[in-house]
Design a protein around this motif. Structure first.
Motif, PDB file in Angstrom:
ATOM      1  N   HIS A  31     -10.669 102.376  76.563  1.00  0.00           N
ATOM      2  CA  HIS A  31      -9.711 101.092  76.378  1.00  0.00           C
ATOM      3  C   HIS A  31      -9.031 101.374  75.018  1.00  0.00           C
ATOM      4  O   HIS A  31      -7.840 100.959  74.797  1.00  0.00           O
ATOM      5  CB  HIS A  31     -10.316  99.827  76.395  1.00  0.00           C
ATOM      6  N   VAL A  32      -9.829 101.748  74.086  1.00  0.00           N
ATOM      7  CA  VAL A  32      -9.250 101.586  72.878  1.00  0.00           C
ATOM      8  C   VAL A  32      -8.290 102.884  72.726  1.00  0.00           C
ATOM      9  O   VAL A  32      -7.188 102.511  72.043  1.00  0.00           O
ATOM     10  CB  VAL A  32     -10.330 102.075  71.723  1.00  0.00           C
ATOM     11  N   ARG A  33      -8.467 103.955  73.246  1.00  0.00           N
ATOM     12  CA  ARG A  33      -7.388 104.997  73.364  1.00  0.00           C
ATOM     13  C   ARG A  33      -6.120 104.644  74.287  1.00  0.00           C
ATOM     14  O   ARG A  33      -5.239 104.977  73.596  1.00  0.00           O
ATOM     15  CB  ARG A  33      -8.228 106.340  73.921  1.00  0.00           C
ATOM     16  N   ALA A  34      -6.334 103.968  75.064  1.00  0.00           N
ATOM     17  CA  ALA A  34      -4.960 103.292  75.873  1.00  0.00           C
ATOM     18  C   ALA A  34      -4.322 102.558  74.716  1.00  0.00           C
ATOM     19  O   ALA A  34      -3.064 102.529  74.744  1.00  0.00           O
ATOM     20  CB  ALA A  34      -5.376 102.472  76.970  1.00  0.00           C
ATOM     21  N   ALA A  35      -5.028 101.483  74.013  1.00  0.00           N
ATOM     22  CA  ALA A  35      -4.209 100.843  73.439  1.00  0.00           C
ATOM     23  C   ALA A  35      -3.617 101.346  72.027  1.00  0.00           C
ATOM     24  O   ALA A  35      -2.558 101.067  71.964  1.00  0.00           O
ATOM     25  CB  ALA A  35      -5.463  99.671  72.843  1.00  0.00           C
ATOM     26  N   ARG A  36      -4.179 102.285  71.790  1.00  0.00           N
ATOM     27  CA  ARG A  36      -3.632 103.061  70.424  1.00  0.00           C
ATOM     28  C   ARG A  36      -2.309 103.755  70.809  1.00  0.00           C
ATOM     29  O   ARG A  36      -1.253 103.770  70.011  1.00  0.00           O
ATOM     30  CB  ARG A  36      -4.549 104.388  70.314  1.00  0.00           C
ATOM     31  N   VAL A  37      -2.320 104.319  72.170  1.00  0.00           N
ATOM     32  CA  VAL A  37      -1.021 104.772  72.698  1.00  0.00           C
ATOM     33  C   VAL A  37       0.152 103.677  73.048  1.00  0.00           C
ATOM     34  O   VAL A  37       1.351 103.607  72.742  1.00  0.00           O
ATOM     35  CB  VAL A  37      -1.314 105.629  73.752  1.00  0.00           C
ATOM     36  N   LEU A  38      -0.525 102.447  73.792  1.00  0.00           N
ATOM     37  CA  LEU A  38       0.435 101.727  74.174  1.00  0.00           C
ATOM     38  C   LEU A  38       0.815 100.625  73.407  1.00  0.00           C
ATOM     39  O   LEU A  38       2.159  99.963  73.462  1.00  0.00           O
ATOM     40  CB  LEU A  38      -0.290 100.855  75.393  1.00  0.00           C
ATOM     41  N   VAL A  39      -0.020 100.095  72.457  1.00  0.00           N
ATOM     42  CA  VAL A  39       0.607  98.929  71.559  1.00  0.00           C
ATOM     43  C   VAL A  39       1.659  99.437  70.858  1.00  0.00           C
ATOM     44  O   VAL A  39       2.733  98.272  70.789  1.00  0.00           O
ATOM     45  CB  VAL A  39      -0.717  98.411  70.763  1.00  0.00           C
ATOM     46  N   PRO A  40       1.978 100.377  70.035  1.00  0.00           N
ATOM     47  CA  PRO A  40       2.962 100.508  69.304  1.00  0.00           C
ATOM     48  C   PRO A  40       4.288 100.555  70.141  1.00  0.00           C
ATOM     49  O   PRO A  40       5.430 100.133  69.719  1.00  0.00           O
ATOM     50  CB  PRO A  40       2.799 101.945  68.891  1.00  0.00           C
ATOM     51  N   ARG A  41       4.278 101.319  71.269  1.00  0.00           N
ATOM     52  CA  ARG A  41       5.386 101.162  72.148  1.00  0.00           C
ATOM     53  C   ARG A  41       5.534  99.732  72.907  1.00  0.00           C
ATOM     54  O   ARG A  41       6.986  99.358  72.823  1.00  0.00           O
ATOM     55  CB  ARG A  41       5.128 102.012  73.578  1.00  0.00           C
ATOM     56  N   TRP A  42       4.668  98.928  73.234  1.00  0.00           N
ATOM     57  CA  TRP A  42       4.842  97.641  73.330  1.00  0.00           C
ATOM     58  C   TRP A  42       5.498  96.661  72.309  1.00  0.00           C
ATOM     59  O   TRP A  42       6.400  95.780  72.576  1.00  0.00           O
ATOM     60  CB  TRP A  42       3.636  97.097  74.182  1.00  0.00           C
ATOM     61  N   LEU A  43       4.914  96.749  71.101  1.00  0.00           N
ATOM     62  CA  LEU A  43       5.554  96.240  70.081  1.00  0.00           C
ATOM     63  C   LEU A  43       7.040  96.435  70.077  1.00  0.00           C
ATOM     64  O   LEU A  43       7.966  95.646  69.628  1.00  0.00           O
ATOM     65  CB  LEU A  43       4.851  96.591  68.739  1.00  0.00           C
ATOM     66  N   GLU A  44       7.311  97.655  70.009  1.00  0.00           N
ATOM     67  CA  GLU A  44       8.781  98.109  69.927  1.00  0.00           C
ATOM     68  C   GLU A  44       9.717  97.525  71.089  1.00  0.00           C
ATOM     69  O   GLU A  44      10.596  97.179  70.842  1.00  0.00           O
ATOM     70  CB  GLU A  44       8.895  99.514  69.852  1.00  0.00           C
TER      71      GLU A  44
END
Length: 271
Positions: free
Chosen positions: A108-121
């Motif tokens: 979950h941590v690794r998924a968030a690491r990749v996804l959150v920056p994309r989602w914020l953008e």
């Protein structure tokens, strides 16, 4: 309502049910699992592209997310559903602890690491974690599972508290007994897990689907879990005494067959 999603642990059980429900509702879905053969069957049924591999690793999750964006163009929801149990207590090996933590938390941590920056953008996104009622209560007979599921809830809470004002919705699905392969092979724990009604994987998927229309953090296919959680917080000593009484019953359990013995199985919880 969002319309694109990734579902991990999608080869069977809860993950398969969620992927099937989303596809039936007209969503575009990418499915992922370690079991390439069963995953291929789900892909054929749903029309979803399949990504076989270990999504608990950094390389695995990055490959999955990149592949999903390649197929879908954007990603609204990531269902971090894959998980494992060990049916071990203090006798769990370091390797078993590491695997549970890698799969049930660090994935979950690794998924968030990749996804959150994309989602914020992009202006928002949603991470839905299958955390289990064990993450709110405990799981007698399985220390790595219980500890890792508590950590999964804790990470989801942190993520929600940190990013919800920036459009990131985080939700935790916390079922009790679900009619999956894991429940079938739970041995002495089966009686404990079936004290309340056992729900089907499809019923968990229904609860997940309804949750997508809002942003409530907890998704509870077993509503009684909310009361248990409140009792645990309000009266911890009484709650622990009650759990210990259940443990004493487990201590007297006699397996009917070798496959009922704790530790005989280690598998994905969505199995």
């Amino acid at each position: 309502m969002p319309d694109t999603a990734v579902v991990t642990g999608a080869a069977r059980g809860i993950g398969r049910a969620i992927a099937t429900r989303l596809a039936r509702e007209g969503w575009q879905v990418v499915v992922a699992d370690l079991d390439a053969d069963e995953l291929a069957a789900v892909a054929a049924e749903t029309g979803a592209p399949a990504v076989a591999g270990d999504t608990s690793t950094d390389a695995g999750v990055r490959h999955l997310v990149d592949t999903a964006y390649g197929h879908l163009g954007h990603l609204d929801v990531f269902f971090a559903n894959a998980g494992i149990g060990t049916l071990q207590g203090l006798d769990a090996s370091d390797a078993e602890w590491a695997r549970a933590l890698e799969t049930n938390v660090l994935a979950h941590v690794r998924a968030a690491r990749v996804l959150v920056p994309r989602w914020l953008e992009a202006g928002g996104g949603r991470l839905v974690v299958t955390a289990s009622a064990a993450g709110l209560l405990t799981m007698l007979g399985d220390a790595p599972y219980s500890v890792s599921k508590h950590a999964a809830v804790a990470f989801a809470e942190w993520l929600s508290a940190t990013y919800r004002h920036r459009g990131i919705v985080v939700q935790a699905i916390c079922p009790q007994g679900v009619q999956t392969r894991m429940l079938d092979h739970s041995g002495a724990l089966r009686d404990l897990l079936t004290r309340d009604d056992v729900v089907s994987a499809d019923e968990v998927a229904d609860a997940a689907w309804r949750a997508l229309s809002g942003d409530a953090f907890y998704v509870l296919p077993h509503p009684e879990v909310s009361d248990y959680h409140a009792q645990r917080a309000a009266h911890p000593d009484a709650w622990l005494a009650g759990m210990n009484r259940l443990q004493q019953k487990l201590d007297t359990y006699t397996p009917d067959s070798p496959t009922d013995q704790p530790g005989h199985h280690q598998q994905q919880e969505n199995a």
